[in-house]
Design an enzyme around this catalytic site. Sequence first.
Site, mmCIF file in Angstrom:
data_model
loop_
_atom_site.group_PDB
_atom_site.id
_atom_site.type_symbol
_atom_site.label_atom_id
_atom_site.label_comp_id
_atom_site.label_asym_id
_atom_site.label_seq_id
_atom_site.Cartn_x
_atom_site.Cartn_y
_atom_site.Cartn_z
ATOM 1 N N ARG A 278 -11.416 0.290 0.047
ATOM 2 C CA ARG A 278 -11.210 -1.117 0.449
ATOM 3 C C ARG A 278 -11.152 -1.053 2.104
ATOM 4 O O ARG A 278 -10.258 -0.611 2.736
ATOM 5 C CB ARG A 278 -9.685 -1.480 -0.087
ATOM 6 C CG ARG A 278 -9.486 -3.262 -0.190
ATOM 7 C CD ARG A 278 -8.170 -3.317 -0.422
ATOM 8 N NE ARG A 278 -7.223 -3.021 0.692
ATOM 9 C CZ ARG A 278 -5.720 -2.777 0.639
ATOM 10 N NH1 ARG A 278 -5.458 -2.404 -0.596
ATOM 11 N NH2 ARG A 278 -5.209 -2.543 1.737
ATOM 12 N N HIS A 282 -5.836 -6.190 2.273
ATOM 13 C CA HIS A 282 -5.575 -6.259 0.778
ATOM 14 C C HIS A 282 -5.568 -7.624 0.375
ATOM 15 O O HIS A 282 -6.003 -7.872 -0.717
ATOM 16 C CB HIS A 282 -4.125 -5.766 0.347
ATOM 17 C CG HIS A 282 -3.595 -6.049 -1.001
ATOM 18 N ND1 HIS A 282 -2.771 -7.226 -1.278
ATOM 19 C CD2 HIS A 282 -3.780 -5.689 -2.080
ATOM 20 C CE1 HIS A 282 -2.678 -7.548 -2.707
ATOM 21 N NE2 HIS A 282 -3.280 -6.499 -3.258
ATOM 22 N N TYR A 292 -0.956 0.375 7.901
ATOM 23 C CA TYR A 292 -0.715 1.596 7.060
ATOM 24 C C TYR A 292 -1.835 2.542 7.276
ATOM 25 O O TYR A 292 -1.926 3.333 6.260
ATOM 26 C CB TYR A 292 -0.352 1.109 5.698
ATOM 27 C CG TYR A 292 -1.339 -0.007 5.285
ATOM 28 C CD1 TYR A 292 -2.386 0.337 4.602
ATOM 29 C CD2 TYR A 292 -0.999 -1.151 5.268
ATOM 30 C CE1 TYR A 292 -3.101 -0.564 4.070
ATOM 31 C CE2 TYR A 292 -1.796 -2.220 4.947
ATOM 32 C CZ TYR A 292 -2.828 -2.253 4.012
ATOM 33 O OH TYR A 292 -3.861 -2.974 3.705
#
Length: 378
Positions: A278, A282, A292
Site C-alpha cells: 500500500r 490507509h 508508522y
Amino acid sequence: MRDVVVANKEILDFDNQMQIQDDVFPVLHILDSNGEIVDSESLQRAQLTEEDFINIMKRMLLSRQLDIRSTKLAKQGRFGFFAPTAGQEASQMASSYAFKDEDWLMPGYRDIPQIVVKGWPIWKAILWSRGHALGNVFTTEEGKPVNSWMPQIIIGAQYVEAAGIALGMKKRQKDAVAYAYTGEGGSSQGDFYEGVNFAGAYKANAVFFIQNNGFAISTPRALQTAATHLAAKGWAAGVPSIVVDGNDPIAVYLASKEARAWATSGKGPVLIETLTNRLEAHSTAGDDPLRYRTQADIDAAWKKEPLIRMRQYMTGQGIWDEDKETAYIAEVNALIDDQIKIADKVSKQKISDFIKNTLEVPSYAMAEQITKFESEGK
C-alpha cells in the site's frame, strides 16, 4: 520402532515446523521487477494475447487515475470516504480480468476499481463515497445489472456473503463464482474464517483474495498475525491456497484464471494471497503513513510498483509506448471529469429520503416523520 521414534521426534519439533512454512508456500512469479519473464512456461499457460495485455494495462491505468483524482477530490471536500489503491493495481485489476460478467464480486471498501470495470459508472462510485442512496444502485449506464455487492465496510464480512452466494451458484449448477477481496487485516477477522470454512465445507464456487499490502491500517502485518503466510489460513479450512507476487500482473491473472476454473468445476473454493504494497495512506480520513512507516520504505516500494514492470515488459514487446499511455490517461481523465459533473448534478438527499430508505415499509412513527419533513420541504 526406530522409525516411529524418529517420526515422533519430527512431529514434536516445533522449531522445525516454524522454519518449514516458507518452503510450503513458494511465491508464484512470472514477470520480475525489471519487466523480464522468469517463467516462460507459465506465461504460455496464461494464454494472454496482445489485446489482453493492453486491456489489463488500461485497467491498471484507470485504477491509478481513479486513485489520483479521488484523493484530490477528497482533499477538496468533494468526495466522501476514500481508500487509496496505488500499488495494488495488479492485485485488483489483473485478477478481475480473469472473471466474467456472470461472476459475483464481493468487494471491500478499497475495491471500487473492480466494480467500475464490471460496468458500474464512476458517478455512482462518487455518490457511494458521499453516502447517497443512488450510490448503492448497481446497474450500468444502460440500466443492466452489475453483479456486485456494495463495498463492504465491515472488515471481512464480504467473505461470509461470498460463501452464501457461491453455495447458491453451486446448487444452481452455474458456471460462475463469487470472488471476494480483503486485506491482510481482514484475514484476522472472524467473518473471514467463517466464510472460508463454510465455502470449503460445501465446496462452494468461490475465489477468495487476501491482498497482503503490508499494513492493517497502521499495524504492520507481522504484528497483527503470527502466520508466516496468510495463505496457510485457507489450508485450515481444507481449501487450496497459494501465494502470488501481487505486483506481477501476469502471475495474478494466471492464478485467478486457474482458481476460477477449479471452483466452477465443482472442486470448491481457492484462496489467493497477493503480496503487494500500500503506497499511500490507509484512507483519506486523516491517516498519516509516516507515523508508522518510513519515507525510505515508501520510496523503495514505489520503485517496485506493478505499473512499472508491466510498462517495461509491454514496451519491450512493442505493444505499448509513452504516446499510447499519455493518450489513454487523457481519455480516462476526460471520462472522470464528465462523471464528476453527473454526480454533482444529482439532487441532494433530504431528511425524508433518509427515513424512507431505512425500511422497505416505514413504521407508523416513521410515516409520520416522513409526512412532517416533506411538508417542510426537508
